[in-house]
Write a protein that holds these residues in place. Structure first.
Motif, short mmCIF file in Angstrom:
data_model
loop_
_atom_site.label_atom_id
_atom_site.label_comp_id
_atom_site.label_asym_id
_atom_site.label_seq_id
_atom_site.Cartn_x
_atom_site.Cartn_y
_atom_site.Cartn_z
N ILE A 167 -3.08 2.32 -12.93
CA ILE A 167 -1.47 3.41 -12.93
C ILE A 167 -1.68 4.24 -14.21
O ILE A 167 -1.92 3.82 -15.34
CB ILE A 167 0.14 2.30 -13.21
CG1 ILE A 167 0.10 1.04 -13.01
CG2 ILE A 167 1.01 3.06 -14.11
CD1 ILE A 167 0.82 -0.14 -12.70
N PRO A 168 -1.71 5.63 -13.72
CA PRO A 168 -1.50 6.25 -15.32
C PRO A 168 -0.82 6.28 -16.17
O PRO A 168 0.22 5.85 -16.28
CB PRO A 168 -1.74 7.99 -14.30
CG PRO A 168 -1.88 7.35 -12.87
CD PRO A 168 -0.86 5.98 -12.76
N VAL A 169 -1.13 6.65 -17.59
CA VAL A 169 -0.30 6.84 -18.46
C VAL A 169 0.66 7.48 -18.24
O VAL A 169 0.97 8.52 -18.40
CB VAL A 169 -1.55 6.20 -19.72
CG1 VAL A 169 -0.20 6.90 -21.11
CG2 VAL A 169 -2.17 5.39 -19.77
N LYS B 70 0.52 -1.17 0.21
CA LYS B 70 -0.10 -0.12 -0.17
C LYS B 70 0.54 1.78 -0.09
O LYS B 70 0.56 2.21 -0.82
CB LYS B 70 -1.28 -0.51 1.04
CG LYS B 70 -2.14 -1.18 1.30
CD LYS B 70 -2.97 -1.05 2.32
CE LYS B 70 -3.81 -2.15 2.24
NZ LYS B 70 -4.93 -2.41 3.34
N GLU B 71 1.81 1.25 0.88
CA GLU B 71 3.21 2.55 0.66
C GLU B 71 3.74 2.24 -0.61
O GLU B 71 3.53 3.70 -1.05
CB GLU B 71 3.97 2.37 2.16
CG GLU B 71 3.30 2.78 3.40
CD GLU B 71 4.70 2.49 4.10
OE1 GLU B 71 5.75 2.20 4.15
OE2 GLU B 71 3.95 2.01 5.73
N PHE B 72 4.05 1.19 -1.53
CA PHE B 72 4.56 1.63 -2.17
C PHE B 72 3.79 1.99 -3.08
O PHE B 72 4.35 3.41 -4.28
CB PHE B 72 4.95 0.28 -3.48
CG PHE B 72 5.71 0.53 -4.71
CD1 PHE B 72 6.90 0.30 -4.32
CD2 PHE B 72 5.07 -0.10 -5.41
CE1 PHE B 72 7.36 0.55 -6.20
CE2 PHE B 72 5.56 0.37 -7.04
CZ PHE B 72 6.76 0.18 -6.81
N ILE B 73 2.71 1.44 -3.52
CA ILE B 73 1.41 2.04 -4.49
C ILE B 73 1.17 3.97 -4.17
O ILE B 73 0.70 4.82 -5.35
CB ILE B 73 -0.16 1.42 -4.36
CG1 ILE B 73 -0.04 0.33 -4.81
CG2 ILE B 73 -1.62 2.62 -5.41
CD1 ILE B 73 -1.06 -1.02 -4.36
N VAL B 74 0.81 4.03 -2.83
CA VAL B 74 0.24 5.86 -2.57
C VAL B 74 2.15 6.82 -2.89
O VAL B 74 1.74 7.67 -3.58
CB VAL B 74 0.25 5.97 -1.28
CG1 VAL B 74 0.81 7.28 -1.09
CG2 VAL B 74 -0.39 5.70 -0.83
N SER B 75 3.08 5.82 -3.30
CA SER B 75 4.27 6.48 -3.35
C SER B 75 4.87 6.29 -4.44
O SER B 75 5.24 7.73 -4.79
CB SER B 75 6.02 5.77 -2.93
OG SER B 75 5.80 4.98 -3.99
N MET B 76 4.10 6.11 -5.29
CA MET B 76 3.58 6.13 -7.19
C MET B 76 3.46 7.02 -7.73
O MET B 76 3.02 7.07 -8.63
CB MET B 76 3.80 4.96 -7.85
CG MET B 76 5.59 3.81 -6.92
SD MET B 76 6.86 4.40 -7.69
CE MET B 76 6.78 4.51 -9.57
N HIS B 77 1.45 6.92 -6.97
CA HIS B 77 1.42 8.27 -6.44
C HIS B 77 -0.40 7.59 -7.47
O HIS B 77 -0.66 7.53 -8.47
CB HIS B 77 0.88 9.13 -7.81
CG HIS B 77 2.17 10.18 -6.94
ND1 HIS B 77 1.81 11.38 -5.96
CD2 HIS B 77 3.37 10.75 -6.75
CE1 HIS B 77 2.53 11.26 -5.47
NE2 HIS B 77 3.38 11.62 -5.87
#
Length: 72
Positions: free
Chosen positions: A40-42, A23-30
């Motif tokens: 995952i945004p393009v 979860k922290e990784f997902i948040v850190s990558m926005h």
């Protein structure tokens, strides 16, 4: 196309992260997680791009191909 998606379970497996670390990784990558999917945004690294392939064929090569097709 505005987003790329992957199941959160698959992402966890690929990154070898689980629980709060994931979860922290997902948040850190926005990125965003919703209903078991991670969106995952393009960006320029994961954007689908069209590729144009151009080949130049000499007439001599073409006559060989046509000749082989007549032999069949």
């Amino acid at each position: 196309m505005s987003h790329q998606t992957i199941t959160t379970a698959s992402l966890s497996s690929h990154l070898a992260l689980t629980g709060d670390a994931l979860k922290e990784f997902i948040v850190s990558m926005h990125w965003q997680e919703k209903d078991g999917l991670t969106m995952i945004p393009v960006n320029e690294d994961n954007e689908a791009k069209a590729v144009v392939v151009i080949e130049n064929i000499k007439f001599e090569q073409l006559t060989k191909v046509i000749g082989y097709s007549n032999e069949m």
